[in-house]
Design an enzyme around this catalytic site. Sequence first.
Site, PDB file in Angstrom:
ATOM      1  N   GLY A 191       0.775  -1.204   0.080  1.00 15.94           N
ATOM      2  CA  GLY A 191       0.156  -0.065  -0.103  1.00 15.94           C
ATOM      3  C   GLY A 191       0.754   1.106  -0.008  1.00 15.94           C
ATOM      4  O   GLY A 191       1.819   1.233   0.591  1.00 15.94           O
ATOM      5  N   GLU A 434      -2.286  -9.838   5.855  1.00 17.82           N
ATOM      6  CA  GLU A 434      -1.718 -10.397   7.187  1.00 17.82           C
ATOM      7  C   GLU A 434      -1.816 -11.893   7.422  1.00 17.82           C
ATOM      8  O   GLU A 434      -2.335 -12.115   8.379  1.00 17.82           O
ATOM      9  CB  GLU A 434      -2.598  -9.603   8.094  1.00 17.82           C
ATOM     10  CG  GLU A 434      -2.249  -8.338   8.458  1.00 17.82           C
ATOM     11  CD  GLU A 434      -0.857  -8.122   8.936  1.00 17.82           C
ATOM     12  OE1 GLU A 434      -0.191  -8.981   9.659  1.00 17.82           O
ATOM     13  OE2 GLU A 434      -0.278  -7.227   8.319  1.00 17.82           O
TER      14      GLU A 434
END
Length: 669
Positions: A191, A434
Amino acid sequence: MSATKVNPDLQRERDNCTFNVTELTNLLDGGVQKTTDRKLQEDRVLRELMSTNDVPAVYLSHKEKYEAAVKKACAMFQMIRRLQDEENAGMENYQALLGGTLGSAILGDGNPLTLHYVMFIPTIMGQGTVEQQAYWIGRAFNLSIIGTYAQTELGHGTFIRGLETTATYDPETKEFVLNSPTLTAYKWWPGGLAHTANYCIVMAQLYTQGKCYGIHPFIVQLRDEETHMPLSGIKVGEIGAKLGMNGTNNGFLGLENVRIPRDHMLMKNSKVLEDGTYVNAPSSKLTYGTMMFVRVMLCNDMCNYIAKAVTIATRYSAIRRQSQPKPNEPEPQILDYVTQQHKLFVGIASVHAFKLNADWIWNMYNNVTAEMESGDLERLPELHALSCCLKAVVTADAAENVERCRLACGGHGYMLSSNLPLTYGLVTAACTYEGENTVLLLQTARYLVKAWQQASAGNSLTPTVAYIGRVSKGRRSPPWDNTIEGIVEGFHNVAAGKIGLCVTQIEKRQKEGMSYEDAWNMTSVQLTSASEAHCRAIILGTYFNETEKLVKGVSAELKTVMLQLVDLYVVYWALNRMGDLLRFTSISERDIEQLQNWYENTLTKLRINAVGLVDAFDIRDEILSSTLGSYDGRAYERLMEEAMKSPLNAKPVNESFHKYLKPFMQGKL
Ligand SMILES: Cc1cc2nc3c(=O)[nH]c(=O)nc-3n(C[C@H](O)[C@H](O)[C@H](O)COP(=O)(O)OP(=O)(O)OC[C@H]3O[C@@H](n4cnc5c(N)ncnc54)[C@H](O)[C@@H]3O)c2cc1C
């Protein structure tokens, strides 16, 4: 709350609510003061950062969406910076503004600066030496530099050892030389990497003195601090449009002989000395702490997203009337249909269940950390296994609940202005980042298989897997007990039974000549199922136990509703996993019938408080951002108002009519 006239159906729901909504709000926030602080923070942030006259983001181009996101992200962090200076506050402002409540109200489709705060800074803190922290953290915290975290590559995400980016130490110049040797070595996903960050933590295979030492973190400057032009050897760009999170500016990165100073390798754990000698540090448990923190935050964020979705769908279900089951009677509110209650109420209960589980695992983490400090590492693998499966189950359930809420709103739920599709985009992404969910469930399964083997060898087990010991010793499961405690016990039997079967299968397959790895892979569907069953047992048990404690301090009215929610949640899952219960416990047809009645009766009991329960989440309209879910219930008016903002409605006749349609209709095209 809003002073405008409230839809009479919604008002009646509020008038009929049997418990004090504010009492529940305070409880969910963690106390009256916390509610007051949250509201103050919301007032301040929304007043300053919400602009009402913007073109709705959905009508912007991809490029414009990014530019608008950067503008808002800068305003957001400027504000945080000021608040931190004024109040000397802790991390609360960051948490609120990066997460699923205020953060997603201001930047509904992702924030290009999130990674800077949730990965770049924490990685330097966790893996940098004191000197490195002193050098980087100050500049990073005040955003003099913007960073991100690049681990995943085009060719590898889950399998970190397979990453191909290299960092080769050159003792002559005391520099590392970074390269992406293949197309699949290109970093892909981080990101903010595309056009926002000027620095990046790059995870790369470390080579020194001709030997590879595996994956290590390196800080690489990507862009000139003044011009923002990519530096020599840096090939950086955006990966393109995605299902959601189109404001996060996910990027790719290729490196071609990029040289960085030796001390840009983060060296808290392992070091490369000036002459190129590699020094391995004893394994650090600190990285583990960061991971736990991120996973607990993620669970809390998922609660916020489910709460949003279920607030929207429940309020809409109270104002929406449809069909006529009884002739000559008015159309009922769709909330009166039991199938609708079945879609919504489990979502409400899930928020409570996950919140309590997240708090519980966080406490456990703090206890285990304290034990570790006195040299006791026994519960670390247990905690790791728990955090893996909890992340997987909570994110998957969140995605399912949000999608169910969208479907529960019929056609209008398909409108972007309902905010349900965008919310789904944010939530389903968490099933992959994650730690990909299947992979996480398999990690937990490894721990469970070991636990089974330990129990079979007569060893005692840590608390959350102690139940495996009981079942592995081959004791018959007790007669079925149709109570909450009995169902939780039943889930333990299911989990233990499934783990036991997996172990048997793997051993059998090995005896038949398969390698352990092949036997594991062949059994992996069952292994993920066992892992999920273990997690369900934990979630159900924790939700029940923690609620029992919590209701001791609340009014009788609220206690009744909170316990009804526990009943609903536990019985929902019992019915949902009936095949497993039939297989691994002594549940009978009669018990199932009773459970079904219990479930339906609980839906009916909760019906009267449905709106009160979602009101208690206390999510204000600006944060809900939904035409269907606003506090006043003016869904139809808002749908029409939003429709009028479509650029297509700016003119009565679109140019395409003259260019294409008319000639086509008149046979001239
Ligand atoms: C919105 C979003 C944001 C992201 N942000 C970042 C970021 O900021 N920085 C960053 O570095 N990365 C980021 N990622 C990447 C993310 O971490 C990876 O996508 C994730 O780790 C999964 O890896 P993968 O995509 O390579 O999938 P794969 O690992 O290729 O998985 C594909 C499939 O293979 C299966 N599979 C893989 N290995 C196994 C196994 N051992 N056993 C059984 N099944 C297996 C998986 O279950 C899955 O079904 C982001 C991803 C998304 C979607």
